[in-house]
Scaffold this motif. Structure first.
Motif, PDB file in Angstrom:
ATOM      1  N   CYS A 284       0.817  -1.215   0.000  1.00  7.28           N
ATOM      2  CA  CYS A 284       0.000   0.000   0.000  1.00  7.28           C
ATOM      3  C   CYS A 284       0.850   1.263   0.000  1.00  7.28           C
ATOM      4  CB  CYS A 284      -0.931   0.013   1.214  1.00  7.28           C
ATOM      5  SG  CYS A 284      -2.143  -1.331   1.216  1.00  7.28           S
ATOM      6  N   MET A 285       2.163   1.117   0.131  1.00  4.89           N
ATOM      7  CA  MET A 285       3.051   2.275   0.179  1.00  4.89           C
ATOM      8  C   MET A 285       3.673   2.531  -1.184  1.00  4.89           C
ATOM      9  SD  MET A 285       4.986   1.491   3.818  1.00  4.89           S
ATOM     10  CE  MET A 285       5.953   3.004   3.730  1.00  4.89           C
ATOM     11  N   ASP A 286       4.083   3.760  -1.388  1.00  4.78           N
ATOM     12  CA  ASP A 286       4.780   4.134  -2.613  1.00  4.78           C
ATOM     13  C   ASP A 286       6.193   3.564  -2.561  1.00  4.78           C
ATOM     14  OD1 ASP A 286       5.612   5.247  -4.955  1.00  4.78           O
ATOM     15  OD2 ASP A 286       5.879   7.265  -4.147  1.00  4.78           O
ATOM     16  N   LEU A 287       6.632   2.979  -3.671  1.00  5.19           N
ATOM     17  CA  LEU A 287       7.955   2.353  -3.701  1.00  5.19           C
ATOM     18  C   LEU A 287       9.061   3.373  -3.425  1.00  5.19           C
ATOM     19  CD1 LEU A 287       9.438  -0.315  -4.238  1.00  5.19           C
ATOM     20  CD2 LEU A 287       9.594   0.346  -6.632  1.00  5.19           C
ATOM     21  N   ALA A 288       8.895   4.594  -3.905  1.00  2.75           N
ATOM     22  CA  ALA A 288       9.918   5.613  -3.693  1.00  2.75           C
ATOM     23  C   ALA A 288      10.088   5.933  -2.212  1.00  2.75           C
ATOM     24  CB  ALA A 288       9.557   6.879  -4.461  1.00  2.75           C
ATOM     25  N   ALA A 289       9.001   5.803  -1.430  1.00  3.50           N
ATOM     26  CA  ALA A 289       9.073   6.092   0.007  1.00  3.50           C
ATOM     27  C   ALA A 289       9.878   5.035   0.750  1.00  3.50           C
ATOM     28  CB  ALA A 289       7.665   6.184   0.592  1.00  3.50           C
ATOM     29  N   LEU A 290      10.075   3.868   0.125  1.00  5.98           N
ATOM     30  CA  LEU A 290      10.810   2.774   0.771  1.00  5.98           C
ATOM     31  C   LEU A 290      12.275   2.729   0.346  1.00  5.98           C
ATOM     32  CD1 LEU A 290       8.127  -0.026   0.277  1.00  5.98           C
ATOM     33  CD2 LEU A 290       8.548   1.295   2.347  1.00  5.98           C
ATOM     34  N   LYS A 291      12.745   3.782  -0.348  1.00  2.00           N
ATOM     35  CA  LYS A 291      14.089   3.747  -0.914  1.00  2.00           C
ATOM     36  C   LYS A 291      15.155   3.511   0.140  1.00  2.00           C
ATOM     37  CE  LYS A 291      15.774   7.634  -2.288  1.00  2.00           C
ATOM     38  NZ  LYS A 291      15.968   8.864  -3.091  1.00  2.00           N
ATOM     39  N   ASN A 292      15.135   4.288   1.218  1.00  3.50           N
ATOM     40  CA  ASN A 292      16.150   4.150   2.263  1.00  3.50           C
ATOM     41  C   ASN A 292      16.050   2.809   2.973  1.00  3.50           C
ATOM     42  OD1 ASN A 292      17.139   6.721   1.724  1.00  3.50           O
ATOM     43  ND2 ASN A 292      15.716   7.698   3.159  1.00  3.50           N
ATOM     44  N   VAL A 293      14.811   2.352   3.200  1.00  2.00           N
ATOM     45  CA  VAL A 293      14.618   1.048   3.838  1.00  2.00           C
ATOM     46  C   VAL A 293      15.169  -0.062   2.947  1.00  2.00           C
ATOM     47  CG1 VAL A 293      12.910  -0.587   4.719  1.00  2.00           C
ATOM     48  CG2 VAL A 293      12.615   1.872   5.114  1.00  2.00           C
ATOM     49  N   GLN A 294      14.901   0.027   1.653  1.00  5.37           N
ATOM     50  CA  GLN A 294      15.391  -0.975   0.710  1.00  5.37           C
ATOM     51  C   GLN A 294      16.914  -1.006   0.696  1.00  5.37           C
ATOM     52  OE1 GLN A 294      13.921  -3.158  -1.361  1.00  5.37           O
ATOM     53  NE2 GLN A 294      11.803  -2.706  -0.838  1.00  5.37           N
ATOM     54  N   PHE A 295      17.538   0.157   0.748  1.00  9.58           N
ATOM     55  CA  PHE A 295      19.001   0.217   0.728  1.00  9.58           C
ATOM     56  C   PHE A 295      19.594  -0.469   1.960  1.00  9.58           C
ATOM     57  CE2 PHE A 295      22.954   2.374   1.944  1.00  9.58           C
ATOM     58  CZ  PHE A 295      23.720   2.129   0.811  1.00  9.58           C
ATOM     59  N   LEU A 296      19.013  -0.212   3.118  1.00  9.93           N
ATOM     60  CA  LEU A 296      19.512  -0.813   4.351  1.00  9.93           C
ATOM     61  C   LEU A 296      19.312  -2.325   4.355  1.00  9.93           C
ATOM     62  CD1 LEU A 296      18.287   1.797   7.001  1.00  9.93           C
ATOM     63  CD2 LEU A 296      20.631   1.433   6.204  1.00  9.93           C
ATOM     64  N   LEU A 297      18.135  -2.772   3.908  1.00 15.89           N
ATOM     65  CA  LEU A 297      17.859  -4.203   3.879  1.00 15.89           C
ATOM     66  C   LEU A 297      18.792  -4.921   2.915  1.00 15.89           C
ATOM     67  CD1 LEU A 297      13.937  -4.268   3.914  1.00 15.89           C
ATOM     68  CD2 LEU A 297      15.493  -4.677   5.825  1.00 15.89           C
ATOM     69  N   SER A 298      19.024  -4.327   1.747  1.00 17.73           N
ATOM     70  CA  SER A 298      19.891  -4.951   0.750  1.00 17.73           C
ATOM     71  C   SER A 298      21.334  -5.004   1.234  1.00 17.73           C
ATOM     72  CB  SER A 298      19.804  -4.182  -0.572  1.00 17.73           C
ATOM     73  OG  SER A 298      18.476  -4.179  -1.066  1.00 17.73           O
ATOM     74  N   SER A 299      21.787  -3.950   1.905  1.00 14.84           N
ATOM     75  CA  SER A 299      23.157  -3.927   2.427  1.00 14.84           C
ATOM     76  C   SER A 299      23.346  -4.998   3.506  1.00 14.84           C
ATOM     77  CB  SER A 299      23.474  -2.544   3.006  1.00 14.84           C
ATOM     78  OG  SER A 299      23.361  -1.551   2.012  1.00 14.84           O
ATOM     79  N   PHE A 300      22.361  -5.149   4.369  1.00 13.10           N
ATOM     80  CA  PHE A 300      22.440  -6.170   5.415  1.00 13.10           C
ATOM     81  C   PHE A 300      22.472  -7.571   4.798  1.00 13.10           C
ATOM     82  CE2 PHE A 300      20.407  -9.294   8.136  1.00 13.10           C
ATOM     83  CZ  PHE A 300      21.083  -9.133   9.337  1.00 13.10           C
ATOM     84  N   ALA A 301      21.638  -7.800   3.779  1.00 20.77           N
ATOM     85  CA  ALA A 301      21.563  -9.125   3.158  1.00 20.77           C
ATOM     86  C   ALA A 301      22.895  -9.510   2.529  1.00 20.77           C
ATOM     87  CB  ALA A 301      20.448  -9.148   2.113  1.00 20.77           C
ATOM     88  N   LEU A 302      23.527  -8.586   1.801  1.00 19.72           N
ATOM     89  CA  LEU A 302      24.807  -8.897   1.170  1.00 19.72           C
ATOM     90  C   LEU A 302      25.889  -9.118   2.218  1.00 19.72           C
ATOM     91  CD1 LEU A 302      26.196  -9.258  -1.523  1.00 19.72           C
ATOM     92  CD2 LEU A 302      26.691  -6.803  -1.557  1.00 19.72           C
ATOM     93  N   SER A 303      25.867  -8.345   3.293  1.00 18.70           N
ATOM     94  CA  SER A 303      26.839  -8.526   4.371  1.00 18.70           C
ATOM     95  C   SER A 303      26.673  -9.892   5.037  1.00 18.70           C
ATOM     96  CB  SER A 303      26.682  -7.418   5.414  1.00 18.70           C
ATOM     97  OG  SER A 303      26.875  -6.147   4.841  1.00 18.70           O
ATOM     98  N   ALA A 304      25.426 -10.301   5.252  1.00 20.52           N
ATOM     99  CA  ALA A 304      25.166 -11.605   5.866  1.00 20.52           C
ATOM    100  C   ALA A 304      25.656 -12.738   4.974  1.00 20.52           C
ATOM    101  CB  ALA A 304      23.681 -11.757   6.149  1.00 20.52           C
TER     102      ALA A 304
END
Length: 562
Positions: A284-304
């Motif tokens: 229900c949220m705009d994808l652009a509003a999740l930009k920072n959240v997406q960046f943090l999640l992706s960085s954590f996943a690659l680090s793991a």
């Protein structure tokens, strides 16, 4: 010729807007970008965008996902040697077909641009009463092409087709519409629909399975350890069936204890419900509003993922006692080759995102090199991860490899105190698929909703409202794969389902588009348009494309038979 944004490109445009930030630091040219201060090839003026390093990191981030968790299990059952060879072959094929999409995009822009120029000149001659405007001189393209931004009119055909970043970048479905016609586009969209549903299905399964082993829940009678959910009850004798298993006298088989089976199933379903609530909220949220959240999640996943590789390699050389490594690579077993191919394909597929990635690059000239570098890096990462895990765990490898870190001790022997950082590493690895799928699910949901919206009758969108219809579709489509995950959570079966549609997206469609696009532009504009500015020998030769297409068909048939 008027231009407008098509529905097919809306998902790609949204992702491009999300990827391209307004931060000036992103738009500053990388110090290592090629051709700095030099003229770009004709049709591709210098412009802002990502340089080589940033584009490569972005591509790696789009390639690496939850699919990697099923690779070690497939490696173990097929054997290390054949698995490594297959991964190399799958990577080379993926890099080649992603390169084909770069060339097809150049041909598409060239075709649409010059067709637009002819249409404008014909209209002017018609208004002036001239007889030069002949109907057979106008290239007949599918109706959906008229929705695209055709770029500036031009009558020059004496140059190799090249990417123009100022013009519209066509998504794969649009490329199919331009060169393969309406039926080709519909067929691709249906395959993409099923492939995306399968990907989301896998994400939901991985989320529920991982969290059920990280977070204990007060669900009635709990087993002694939630790690018992990983135990395989395969004992052939009553005396060997203990712990999480119970001997069933009626069937003379070793099965999971009722308490264990009940808890594991209920815990899995509870976290699936949590995942459903989370994904519906994100839908229900705009994808652009999740930009920072997406960046943090992706960085954590690659680090793991990197933590998994390092800890397993270290464990092979240091652990002993009850944690002793298996210390043997499995022999080749061709019965597991089919599962390996689908898992390898799923882990290296990023083709539907090629147009979006190209739109964020500073120059189309670097696209092929970016894709090859990114896939080479992921190949090395996957190979080290799979070889180290199957060498260490051996038969203990589970379908979701991160679950093997549930009892990680950091090398502590039995009876010795566990180091303080071992539980942190264990939790980080176990959360890798959880975080990875949470980042990928919304990004895959948007193109899926757009594909369904195009397949529905137009009057539905008019009656309900396009934006309301899109949001409703995103909510319903987020629940569909979660419902499938509640019924079937076998990662191997899900990868097999996805693999067949992956062949269409990664191999069949790019090769077919390349052959048809080359033939179309050659007939329309002459021999000089038969090769783009990004052609390279021998991979861009028709013979090589046909050979790759035939080999892909053989692999698909072999995989289906297994």
């Amino acid at each position: 010729m008027p231009s407008s944004s098509s529905d097919a490109g809306r998902a790609g445009d949204t992702l491009s807007q999300w990827l391209m930030t307004d931060d000036p630091a992103i738009n500053v040219e990388d110090s290592n970008s090629e051709g700095e201060g030099k003229e770009e090839e004709e049709g591709e003026a210098p412009s802002e965008g990502f340089g080589f390093v940033t584009a490569t990191i972005l591509t790696v981030n789009m390639v690496v996902g939850a699919g990697v968790v099923g690779l070690p299990y497939a490696f173990y059952h097929a054997g290390a040697t054949i698995s490594l060879i297959s991964m190399v072959i799958a990577t080379v094929m993926s890099a080649m077909t992603m390169g084909y999409l770069v060339e097809v995009s150049a041909w598409a822009q060239h075709l649409v641009k010059h067709t637009a120029g002819r249409e404008e000149r014909t209209e002017e001659e018609g208004r002036g009463g001239g007889s030069g405007g002949r109907g057979d001189d106008i290239l007949e393209l599918p109706a959906d092409v008229t929705e695209l931004d055709a770029g500036p009119a031009s009558s020059k055909h004496d140059c190799c087709p090249a990417i123009d970043r100022k013009a519209a970048m066509h998504e794969m479905s649009e490329l199919c519409g331009i060169f393969l016609g309406g039926y080709g586009r519909k067929f691709f969209e249906v395959c993409l629909l099923f492939y995306t549903v399968g990907s989301l299905w896998l994400y939901a399964t991985v989320f529920g399975s991982s969290l059920s082993l990280v977070v204990p829940l007060p669900l009635g009678d709990r087993p002694t350890s939630i790690a018992w959910c990983l135990v395989k009850c395969e004992a052939m004798q009553d005396t060997a069936c203990s712990g999480a298993c119970r001997w069933d006298n009626a069937t003379a088989a070793c099965t999971a204890a009722p308490v264990v089976a009940s808890y594991c199933r209920q815990s899995y379903e509870v976290f699936l419900c949590c995942f459903a609530l989370l994904m519906v909220a994100m839908a229900c949220m705009d994808l652009a509003a999740l930009k920072n959240v997406q960046f943090l999640l992706s960085s954590f996943a690659l680090s793991a993922l990197l933590v998994m590789v390092v800890t397993c390699v270290v464990a092979v050389y240091t652990d002993g006692g009850t944690d002793a490594a298996y210390h043997r690579l499995p022999d080749t077993d061709m019965t597991g080759f089919g599962k390996l191919i689908t898992a390898a394909l799923f882990s290296q597929i990023c083709h539907q995102g090629v147009p979006t990635l190209m739109k964020t690059m500073r120059s189309g000239k670097q696209a092929k090199k970016v894709f090859r570098t990114a896939l080479s890096f992921t190949l090395a990462l996957y190979s080290v991860l799979c070889c180290s895990t199957i060498y260490y765990f051996g038969p203990r490898v589970v379908p979701i490899i991160t679950l093997n870190w549930e009892d990680y001790t950091g090398g502590a022997q039995a009876g010795m105190p566990i180091r303080w950082w071992a539980p942190i590493i264990s939790t980080t690895v176990l959360l890798f698929p959880v975080v990875s799928v949470s980042a990928a699910f919304p990004l895959n949901l948007l193109p899926l909703a757009e594909t369904i919206l195009r397949l529905l009758p137009p009057r539905w969108g008019v009656r309900i409202g396009e934006e309301r219809m899109r949001k409703l579709l995103k909510i319903l489509l987020s629940l569909l794969p979660i419902s499938l995950a509640a019924c079937i959570k076998d990662v191997g079966k899900i990868l097999e389902f996805n693999g067949m549609f992956g062949f269409v997206i990664a191999f069949f469609t790019p090769c077919s588009l390349f052959l048809v696009a080359r033939r179309t532009c050659r007939r329309r504009f002459g021999e000089q348009a038969a090769a783009t500015a990004y052609a390279s020998f021998p991979e861009s030769s028709p013979a090589c494309v046909i050979l790759l297409l035939a080999f892909s068909a053989v692999l698909a048939v072999f995989t289906a038979r297994q």
